[in-house]
Enzyme design. Structure first.
Site, PDB file in Angstrom:
ATOM      1  N   HIS A 101       0.888  -1.163   0.000  1.00  0.00           N
ATOM      2  CA  HIS A 101       0.000   0.000   0.000  1.00  0.00           C
ATOM      3  C   HIS A 101       0.924   1.209   0.000  1.00  0.00           C
ATOM      4  CE1 HIS A 101      -2.288  -3.051   2.305  1.00  0.00           C
ATOM      5  NE2 HIS A 101      -3.374  -2.498   1.808  1.00  0.00           N
ATOM      6  N   ASP A 104       2.352   1.949   3.322  1.00  0.00           N
ATOM      7  CA  ASP A 104       3.318   1.005   3.915  1.00  0.00           C
ATOM      8  C   ASP A 104       4.735   1.460   3.624  1.00  0.00           C
ATOM      9  OD1 ASP A 104       1.150  -0.688   4.365  1.00  0.00           O
ATOM     10  OD2 ASP A 104       1.498  -1.844   2.535  1.00  0.00           O
TER      11      ASP A 104
HETATM   12  C1  XUL Z   1      -7.355  -6.633   4.243  1.00  0.00           C
HETATM   13  C2  XUL Z   1      -6.598  -6.989   3.023  1.00  0.00           C
HETATM   14  C3  XUL Z   1      -5.788  -5.905   2.406  1.00  0.00           C
HETATM   15  C4  XUL Z   1      -5.753  -5.978   0.924  1.00  0.00           C
HETATM   16  C5  XUL Z   1      -5.046  -4.806   0.279  1.00  0.00           C
HETATM   17  O1  XUL Z   1      -8.120  -7.662   4.755  1.00  0.00           O
HETATM   18  O2  XUL Z   1      -6.635  -8.110   2.597  1.00  0.00           O
HETATM   19  O3  XUL Z   1      -4.525  -5.953   2.946  1.00  0.00           O
HETATM   20  O4  XUL Z   1      -5.126  -7.138   0.476  1.00  0.00           O
HETATM   21  O5  XUL Z   1      -5.530  -3.593   0.685  1.00  0.00           O
END
Ligand code: XUL
Ligand code: CO
Length: 439
Positions: A101, A104
């Site tokens: 993300h 992150d």
């Molecule tokens: C949350 C989840 C996230 C997604 C990306 O449950 O799976 O980490 O993979 O935003």
């Protein structure tokens, strides 16, 4: 390159009889299974958030993680150390991809402009390290759920300023994903859902979510981003009801809003079980609709009702998952991203290796078993025979659209002594056991 994981050297394949916990027992990257190497089939990825960000905190206690970067306090310096650690970690494991993300990889600043500048600085470092490494970006995404501004959602927020902010954030996240040659871009609707219908205009929220995704499609075209767009279904958590409930719901939504040709599914095992489905069910729904894009590989705990994000070690699940992947023709841009975190009690940095090795071996074994099941054809033959009535006579007429209710009534009048055959579920489960055990 500086060393973060000093006690661990490159993880090698030692075979099933090895008792070295820092070696692969089944994952042999260059071993060919049905014309492709395991590395090409499985396309593993490390999840940045669980591996470098998560600290094992839970609602009852602080984080327990001990990490090589713990003594660094400056947020940008810390972010850079984690980038370097990521390359060392992926290279030592032989994992070809990572996923992140935006939040992150770099901390937020006081303004959006400052946040984007920090992001750019980290992206330059990632780009630099990519020049001397084979490690690539499987997908990028935006964290549009963690910050308090997203309390009521992002694209489905009741506040149009939040919609605009989320658009700006996703725009930037798409740009950096493209800059780093990311092969996919993921949309997980973190807070896109509701807590109560008493304060919710669901129609407007769904319309706005679709408007947002159309804008993303347009912008991708404009900047020439060729990566695959993926939607990751999840039924609940953090909101009580998430709009991307499961694969069938998402596919229906995409079709209703004319978005289906731009998206595929990113199926996460633990999200499937939260939705009351098996992992295989979600993969199957995606596959038969031509929308199986990528996988977030993890597993839940059947005794717990939340997203525990455990490392996948159940060979039955990995076998049936790889069966669906192979049946769908294998991954193209997608892969197996370990959206999984070590347990709070597994707090040492070495546990990051043990957990990934466990998951990689479980999927390598699952791949081999699934390939054997398909190659033998016994299971497929059983299914083909079970539906054989649709290959001739009245069944074929139904399939070819040659008959309607009137013709079928006429037929049924003279064929009303129905004979059914057994579904043989237990026999098939025993055959699956044979495959899994003899591997
Ligand atoms: C949350 C989840 C996230 C997604 C990306 O449950 O799976 O980490 O993979 O935003
Ligand atoms: Co996920």
């Amino acid at each position: 390159m500086s060393m973060y994981f000093k006690n661990v050297s490159k993880i090698r394949y030692e075979g099933k009889d090895s008792d070295n916990p820092l070696a692969f027992k089944y994952y042999n990257a260059e071993e060919v299974v049905g014309g492709k190497t395991m590395k090409e089939h499985l396309r593993f990825a490390v999840a940045y958030w669980h591996t470098y960000q998560a600290r094992g905190e839970d609602p009852f206690g602080k984080g327990t993680a001990q990490r090589p970067w713990d003594n660094i306090t400056d947020p940008m310096e810390l972010a850079k150390e984690k980038v370097r650690a990521n390359f060392e970690f992926c290279e030592k494991l032989g994992v070809p991809f990572f996923c992140f993300h935006d939040r992150d990889i770099a901390p937020e600043g006081d303004t959006l402009k400052e946040t984007n500048e920090k992001l750019d600085e980290i992206v330059s470092l990632i780009k630099e390290l990519m020049k001397t490494s084979d490690v690539k970006l499987l997908w990028g995404t935006a964290n549009a759920f963690g910050h308090p501004r997203y309390v009521h959602g992002a694209s489905t927020s009741c506040n149009a300023d939040v919609f605009a902010y989320a658009a700006a954030q996703v725009k930037k996240a798409m740009e950096i994903t493209m800059e780093l040659d990311g092969q996919n871009y993921v949309f997980w609707g973190g807070r896109e859902g509701y807590e109560t219908l008493l304060n919710t205009d669901m129609k407007l929220e769904l319309d706005n979510c679709a408007r947002f995704l159309h804008m993303a499609v347009e912008y991708a075209k404009e900047i020439g981003f060729k990566g695959q767009f993926l939607i990751e279904p999840k039924p609940k958590e953090p909101t009580k009801h998430q709009y991307d409930f499961d694969a069938a719901t998402v596919i229906g939504f995409l079709r209703a809003y004319g978005l289906d040709k731009y998206f595929k599914m990113n199926i996460e095992a633990n999200h499937a079980t939260l939705a009351g489905h098996t992992f295989q069910h979600e993969l199957n729904v995606s596959r038969i609709n031509g929308m199986l894009g990528s996988i977030d590989a993890n597993q839940g705990d059947l005794l717990l009702g939340w997203d525990t994000d455990q490392f996948p070690t159940n060979i039955y699940d990995t076998t049936l998952a790889m069966y669906e992947v192979l049946k769908g023709g294998g991954f193209t841009s997608g892969g197996l991203n370990f959206d999984a975190k070590v347990r709070r009690g597994s707090f040492e940095a070495e546990d990051l290796f043990y957990s990934h090795i466990a998951g990689m071996d479980a999927f390598a074994k699952g791949l081999k078993i699934a390939y054997k099941i398909i190659e033998d054809g016994k299971m497929d033959q059983f299914i083909a025979d079970r539906y054989a009535s649709y290959t001739t006579g009245i069944g074929l007429d139904i399939v070819n659209g040659k008959v309607g209710f009137k013709e079928l009534e006429k037929y049924a009048m003279t064929h009303d002594q129905i004979k059914n055959a057994s579904g043989r579920q237990e026999m098939l489960e025993a055959i699956l056991n044979q495959y899994v055990v003899s591997g």
